[in-house]
Design an enzyme around this catalytic site. Sequence first.
Site, PDB file in Angstrom:
ATOM      1  N   HIS A  45     -12.671  38.531 -56.961  1.00 52.43           N
ATOM      2  CA  HIS A  45     -13.079  37.927 -58.237  1.00 52.43           C
ATOM      3  C   HIS A  45     -13.595  39.018 -59.193  1.00 52.43           C
ATOM      4  O   HIS A  45     -14.646  38.866 -59.822  1.00 52.43           O
ATOM      5  CB  HIS A  45     -14.161  36.873 -57.984  1.00 52.43           C
ATOM      6  CG  HIS A  45     -14.304  35.844 -59.064  1.00 52.43           C
ATOM      7  ND1 HIS A  45     -14.096  34.504 -58.858  1.00 52.43           N
ATOM      8  CD2 HIS A  45     -14.649  35.936 -60.372  1.00 52.43           C
ATOM      9  CE1 HIS A  45     -14.320  33.835 -59.975  1.00 52.43           C
ATOM     10  NE2 HIS A  45     -14.649  34.690 -60.916  1.00 52.43           N
TER      11      HIS A  45
ATOM     12  N   TYR B  61     -11.162  25.425 -61.967  1.00 53.04           N
ATOM     13  CA  TYR B  61     -12.444  25.245 -61.276  1.00 53.04           C
ATOM     14  C   TYR B  61     -12.553  23.762 -60.992  1.00 53.04           C
ATOM     15  O   TYR B  61     -12.412  22.943 -61.897  1.00 53.04           O
ATOM     16  CB  TYR B  61     -13.606  25.703 -62.153  1.00 53.04           C
ATOM     17  CG  TYR B  61     -13.913  27.163 -61.984  1.00 53.04           C
ATOM     18  CD1 TYR B  61     -14.330  27.649 -60.753  1.00 53.04           C
ATOM     19  CD2 TYR B  61     -13.764  28.059 -63.028  1.00 53.04           C
ATOM     20  CE1 TYR B  61     -14.604  29.000 -60.576  1.00 53.04           C
ATOM     21  CE2 TYR B  61     -14.033  29.411 -62.851  1.00 53.04           C
ATOM     22  CZ  TYR B  61     -14.453  29.868 -61.613  1.00 53.04           C
ATOM     23  OH  TYR B  61     -14.711  31.203 -61.429  1.00 53.04           O
TER      24      TYR B  61
ATOM     25  N   ASP C 130     -13.237  30.980 -54.494  1.00 52.04           N
ATOM     26  CA  ASP C 130     -14.266  31.936 -54.074  1.00 52.04           C
ATOM     27  C   ASP C 130     -15.549  31.820 -54.905  1.00 52.04           C
ATOM     28  O   ASP C 130     -16.340  32.751 -54.967  1.00 52.04           O
ATOM     29  CB  ASP C 130     -13.729  33.383 -54.153  1.00 52.04           C
ATOM     30  CG  ASP C 130     -13.278  33.776 -55.560  1.00 52.04           C
ATOM     31  OD1 ASP C 130     -13.418  32.953 -56.491  1.00 52.04           O
ATOM     32  OD2 ASP C 130     -12.783  34.906 -55.725  1.00 52.04           O
TER      33      ASP C 130
END
Length: 466
Positions: A331, A209, A237
């Site tokens: 996800h 991230y 995403d």
Amino acid sequence: MCNMAAEHPGGSKIILKFAGKDATKEYDPIHASDIITTHLPKEKHLGPVDTASVEQVIEDQTPDEHRRTLLYAARPPLSDIMNLYDFEVLSRELLPPKTWAYYSSGSDDEIALRENHSAFQRVWFRPRVLRNVNKVDFSHTIMGCKSSMPFYISAMALGKLGHPDGELCLTRAAGKHNVIQMISTFASFTFDEIVDAAAPGQKLFSQLYVNQDRELTRRYVQNAEKRGIKALFITVDAPQLGRREKDMRMKNAADSGNDAGAKVQKGQKVDKGQGHTRAISSFIDPSLNWDDIKWFQGITKMPIILKGIATWEDAVLAVEAGVQGVVLSNHGGRQLDMARSGLEILVEVIGELKKRGLWPNPNFQLFVDGGVRRASDILKALALGASAVGIGKGFLYSYCAYGQEGVEHALKILSDEMEMNMRMLGITRLDELVPEMVDARALTMHTVPSPEHVLYNNTCAFPCYH
Ligand code: 173
């Protein structure tokens, strides 16, 4: 302390709730052990705690905790666990409700979550017969790394919520059985603790991230490279975390008691009921964009994979950006609800890449994740052109219920299923899998009725109104 409370990504309420008390049980699963040294300025390190001065909280088990303790002790033997779904059913009963809510929640109406499963049901096999399938080999190479099976364990956050050894259950089982684990940026253990738990030569991937503080991200990436990580999966995403309402409702319920926190917060802007993920995710940089990819290519030599591509247009941009692959994914149904399943995106992406002369492409890999629970799911994705698939929750629930042994059993189940399915498909090696072995004509048809007739029964938090 007060400054800290105001800035705490999980909101100030929780800080005030535990002020002066031992918060270890709440703190541990959500914070990696290096968070104090990496995030809290030195001047705020007040020194060791004088445990004599800490209010001791002797907690009796609630009736529900007691019930779960008994259930845990009475788990069926692993030999009774037939498939990966069994782990999930057990976990639903065994895990604390807050943990189950966080792990299992999809976003909004959870349609994308369910679609991941149902997409696999819209692809049928076209098996071949009368081929010698005496010896079957399903070993594979993923991003240049040998793997005993054609999948990797995908990244999931906050593993300690489900088991004291959290992600290490995955690392140890993966090392023993030669599969690749992808380490989550938001694992309960630090990146280095996980790498240290790996066997010599064990192959690992890293999920990233991207932090608003790019210097932190640079250090994280370069440490990963130094520690021998084989590929960097940048999550693209999640500029903002989806609304996982089960998780959010649990947070509200936990905060709604008449505790000190609630009183002190009166009149202040409260970060109300974000749930586990939304609170932690405030570090994620929503300004991340295609121009940043060059920066990553400048700071690391690891192969870069973009995790969370959902259209052929973005897959083409990824090829043009010179990354080594993409994960086609929604996800796990936790981000944009009604984003299509990775499996469906795969067929579209391959078609469009072919039209542009970009497929097959030895320098660009397509991965799929979401809803994979069976070897048949894996084989369908590979037949349709995926290099490998990611499996997350199937392994998460296996260690929630049985720790490392559960993960090993899950791997054994998948290995047995792989062998059996490959024999019945008429192949002995994965490179014999071809698109003609599946019928995917129905994949783009979204007319399959959703499993529940009344959607709100699933997401409603007020069972007494049902
Ligand atoms: O899906 C998730 O829960 C996830 O990706 C996440 C993101 C930030 C913090 C924790 C989990």
